[in-house]
Design a protein around this motif. Sequence first.
Motif, PDB file in Angstrom:
ATOM      1  N   GLY A  24       0.697  -1.260   0.119  1.00 35.25           N
ATOM      2  CA  GLY A  24      -0.028  -0.116  -0.490  1.00 35.25           C
ATOM      3  C   GLY A  24       0.846   1.051  -0.126  1.00 35.25           C
ATOM      4  N   SER A  25       0.060   2.291  -0.623  1.00 42.43           N
ATOM      5  CA  SER A  25       0.898   3.502  -0.636  1.00 42.43           C
ATOM      6  C   SER A  25       1.597   4.182   0.395  1.00 42.43           C
ATOM      7  N   SER A  26       0.711   3.511   1.926  1.00 43.99           N
ATOM      8  CA  SER A  26       1.076   4.348   3.170  1.00 43.99           C
ATOM      9  C   SER A  26       2.459   3.605   3.521  1.00 43.99           C
ATOM     10  N   VAL A  61       2.024  -6.240  -6.174  1.00 47.22           N
ATOM     11  CA  VAL A  61       1.046  -5.506  -7.431  1.00 47.22           C
ATOM     12  C   VAL A  61       1.000  -3.785  -5.929  1.00 47.22           C
ATOM     13  N   SER A  62       1.915  -3.194  -6.131  1.00 48.12           N
ATOM     14  CA  SER A  62       2.532  -2.090  -5.816  1.00 48.12           C
ATOM     15  C   SER A  62       1.985  -0.632  -5.537  1.00 48.12           C
ATOM     16  N   SER A  63       0.773  -0.351  -4.644  1.00 43.72           N
ATOM     17  CA  SER A  63       0.492   1.294  -4.998  1.00 43.72           C
ATOM     18  C   SER A  63       1.527   2.770  -4.262  1.00 43.72           C
ATOM     19  N   GLY A  64       0.959   3.953  -4.838  1.00 40.59           N
ATOM     20  CA  GLY A  64       1.445   4.611  -4.280  1.00 40.59           C
ATOM     21  C   GLY A  64       1.880   5.728  -5.905  1.00 40.59           C
ATOM     22  N   ALA A  65       1.686   5.629  -6.698  1.00 39.16           N
ATOM     23  CA  ALA A  65       2.506   6.165  -7.980  1.00 39.16           C
ATOM     24  C   ALA A  65       1.311   7.685  -7.681  1.00 39.16           C
ATOM     25  N   ILE A  66       0.180   7.626  -6.984  1.00 41.79           N
ATOM     26  CA  ILE A  66      -0.437   8.776  -6.798  1.00 41.79           C
ATOM     27  C   ILE A  66       0.299   9.678  -5.652  1.00 41.79           C
ATOM     28  N   ALA A  67       1.162   9.177  -4.412  1.00 41.58           N
ATOM     29  CA  ALA A  67       1.380   9.927  -3.705  1.00 41.58           C
ATOM     30  C   ALA A  67       2.991  10.634  -4.027  1.00 41.58           C
ATOM     31  N   LEU A  68       3.719   9.676  -4.532  1.00 43.03           N
ATOM     32  CA  LEU A  68       4.938   9.950  -5.497  1.00 43.03           C
ATOM     33  C   LEU A  68       4.786  11.287  -6.332  1.00 43.03           C
ATOM     34  N   VAL A 146       3.365  -5.281 -10.497  1.00 43.53           N
ATOM     35  CA  VAL A 146       1.833  -4.270 -11.326  1.00 43.53           C
ATOM     36  C   VAL A 146       1.231  -3.174 -10.078  1.00 43.53           C
ATOM     37  N   ASN A 147       0.280  -2.097 -10.803  1.00 44.26           N
ATOM     38  CA  ASN A 147      -0.410  -1.329 -10.663  1.00 44.26           C
ATOM     39  C   ASN A 147      -1.520  -1.171 -11.854  1.00 44.26           C
ATOM     40  N   GLU A 148      -2.376  -0.355 -11.077  1.00 44.04           N
ATOM     41  CA  GLU A 148      -3.681  -0.036 -11.605  1.00 44.04           C
ATOM     42  C   GLU A 148      -2.638   1.144 -12.560  1.00 44.04           C
ATOM     43  N   ASN A 149      -3.832   1.151 -14.140  1.00 42.02           N
ATOM     44  CA  ASN A 149      -3.297   1.709 -15.238  1.00 42.02           C
ATOM     45  C   ASN A 149      -3.989   3.377 -14.953  1.00 42.02           C
ATOM     46  N   ASP A 150      -4.186   4.119 -14.101  1.00 37.24           N
ATOM     47  CA  ASP A 150      -4.890   5.373 -13.873  1.00 37.24           C
ATOM     48  C   ASP A 150      -4.717   5.863 -14.610  1.00 37.24           C
ATOM     49  N   THR A 151      -4.216   6.266 -15.684  1.00 40.40           N
ATOM     50  CA  THR A 151      -4.354   7.531 -16.779  1.00 40.40           C
ATOM     51  C   THR A 151      -5.500   7.319 -17.356  1.00 40.40           C
ATOM     52  N   TYR A 159     -10.394   0.516 -10.911  1.00 36.58           N
ATOM     53  CA  TYR A 159     -10.841  -0.328  -9.903  1.00 36.58           C
ATOM     54  C   TYR A 159     -10.695   0.179  -8.200  1.00 36.58           C
ATOM     55  N   GLY A 160      -9.921   1.141  -8.576  1.00 37.97           N
ATOM     56  CA  GLY A 160     -10.619   1.946  -7.374  1.00 37.97           C
ATOM     57  C   GLY A 160      -9.064   1.755  -6.509  1.00 37.97           C
ATOM     58  N   ASP A 161      -9.101   0.229  -6.099  1.00 38.41           N
ATOM     59  CA  ASP A 161      -7.993   0.458  -4.962  1.00 38.41           C
ATOM     60  C   ASP A 161      -7.047  -0.948  -4.989  1.00 38.41           C
ATOM     61  N   ASN A 162      -6.262  -0.845  -4.455  1.00 38.44           N
ATOM     62  CA  ASN A 162      -5.187  -1.957  -5.046  1.00 38.44           C
ATOM     63  C   ASN A 162      -5.064  -3.766  -4.617  1.00 38.44           C
ATOM     64  N   ASP A 163      -6.309  -3.396  -3.211  1.00 39.21           N
ATOM     65  CA  ASP A 163      -6.772  -5.043  -3.172  1.00 39.21           C
ATOM     66  C   ASP A 163      -6.762  -5.117  -4.354  1.00 39.21           C
ATOM     67  N   PHE A 222      -3.634   7.738   1.957  1.00 37.59           N
ATOM     68  CA  PHE A 222      -3.205   7.887   1.162  1.00 37.59           C
ATOM     69  C   PHE A 222      -3.411   7.184   0.207  1.00 37.59           C
ATOM     70  N   GLY A 223      -3.835   6.219   1.037  1.00 34.12           N
ATOM     71  CA  GLY A 223      -4.309   4.833   0.122  1.00 34.12           C
ATOM     72  C   GLY A 223      -6.017   4.802   0.188  1.00 34.12           C
ATOM     73  N   THR A 224      -6.439   3.772  -0.952  1.00 33.33           N
ATOM     74  CA  THR A 224      -7.682   4.033  -1.134  1.00 33.33           C
ATOM     75  C   THR A 224      -8.810   2.979  -0.305  1.00 33.33           C
ATOM     76  N   GLY A 225      -7.908   2.093   0.318  1.00 32.56           N
ATOM     77  CA  GLY A 225      -8.333   0.651   0.643  1.00 32.56           C
ATOM     78  C   GLY A 225      -8.091   0.429   2.158  1.00 32.56           C
ATOM     79  N   GLY A 226      -9.610   0.063   2.514  1.00 31.10           N
ATOM     80  CA  GLY A 226      -9.497  -0.120   3.928  1.00 31.10           C
ATOM     81  C   GLY A 226     -10.022  -1.589   4.196  1.00 31.10           C
TER      82      GLY A 226
HETATM   83  N1  GLU Z   1      -3.105   2.837  -7.937  1.00 33.78           N
HETATM   84  C1  GLU Z   1      -3.335   3.944  -7.435  1.00 33.78           C
HETATM   85  C2  GLU Z   1      -1.514   4.226  -6.893  1.00 33.78           C
HETATM   86  O1  GLU Z   1      -0.663   3.958  -7.802  1.00 33.78           O
HETATM   87  C3  GLU Z   1      -3.283   3.300  -5.315  1.00 33.78           C
HETATM   88  C4  GLU Z   1      -4.703   2.562  -5.543  1.00 33.78           C
HETATM   89  C5  GLU Z   1      -5.051   2.150  -3.850  1.00 33.78           C
HETATM   90  O2  GLU Z   1      -4.081   2.347  -3.175  1.00 33.78           O
HETATM   91  O3  GLU Z   1      -5.926   1.057  -3.226  1.00 33.78           O
HETATM   92  O4  GLU Z   1      -1.028   5.193  -6.321  1.00 33.78           O
END
Ligand code: GLU
Length: 380
Positions: A24-26, A61-68, A146-151, A159-163, A222-226
């Motif tokens: 997760g991003s956090s 599967v890694s988040s973090g793109a938006i935060a960075l 892997v990450n979501e193709n957010d663009t 997906y909205g959340d990487n979980d 940061f992340g969207t998932g709870g």
């Molecule tokens: N795909 C988003 C990112 O890389 C994160 C989505 C999520 O944290 O669940 O920032």
Amino acid sequence: MSTSADERAAAALTGARRVVVKIGSSLLVDSESGRLNREWLAALAEEFVRLRERGQQLLVVSSGAIALGRRYLGMQREQRRLEELQAAAAAGQVLLAHAYQDILGERGLRVAQVLLTLDDTENRRRYLNARSTLDQLLKLGVVPVVNENDTVATQEIRYGDNDRLAARVAEMTSADCLVLLSDVDGLYDADPACNPDAKLVPSVTEITAALEAVAGTSSTEFGTGGMATKLVAARICVGAGCATIIANGHTMQPLEKIEQGGPCTWFAPRGTPLAARKQWIAGSLVPRGVLVIDAGAEKALRSGRSLLPVGLTAVEGSFQRGDAVTVRNPDGREIARGLATYACDEVQKLCGRRSEDIETLLGYQGRNEVVHRDNLVLLD
Ligand code: GLU
């Protein structure tokens, strides 16, 4: 003596052939500075090396793109419109991919970036493509990141959340263990934020409505998932025969902690990934076409081989690449079901022909099989 849940979580992780780790991003991005936690990722990379040395295959599967990306582009806190988040993801994904390549690369691991949308995992044709690309990367000894193709993902197809994305990746690749690294130790029987008596649930054999109610809709900055999205992910995986572990990633080397019996929540898988996949192909998909085969091909299928074009005598129906098809023997009996490698018009052209001729017949170098054995289920 009965095996404790912690031991079962440890066994699920150490015994898995193919493991998906969701970050997760956090965990990856410092919430104060918006910078990548390099030391944390470096320590995790050491763990990846250990898994690989044990002969396990690994996908991240890694988040973090938006935060960075937000920090990189100097975005303000209130800039959270979809297109702003997507712009941040586009910029941040480059930083994220570089970080993985650098840090894992220093430990001798090669990485590849795979960006997926919901569509790629729900649409049959794209699903098959994504699955075989991921398979190929694993065969080459590469760690897919892997990450979501957010663009390109719009509100409806996000997906909205990487979980959930991680769960689909685990299902798609027939992984046998998914580890969701989070900022809490696991699932609690009440919300630990407002109830001091809340207890960690070490093992879940059935995801009940009561558990879902407790998980609520919490989310981190940061992340969207709870917890709710983690339960959705666990439900997908459990049905796909994949054990799921939720554990705290706010520690150095969190995988080792799980292996040592540290706190976490383990969800028991139902059956094996192979059985779940076969069940899905044979039981859940509506066949869109029929492939009639000769006696030689029937024999080949019964001995565990793929269906080649040379064994086909007729093709019926209207199907796309990735659709389910029925396989009939010369007596007209349905003996198997599988996922078609080619669309029906192409299979028509290949019918009864040799695999060596595929390039001449189709104009490109396609796969040798009309139905690959991994995508085929014998019915009797
Ligand atoms: N795909 C988003 C990112 O890389 C994160 C989505 C999520 O944290 O669940 O920032």
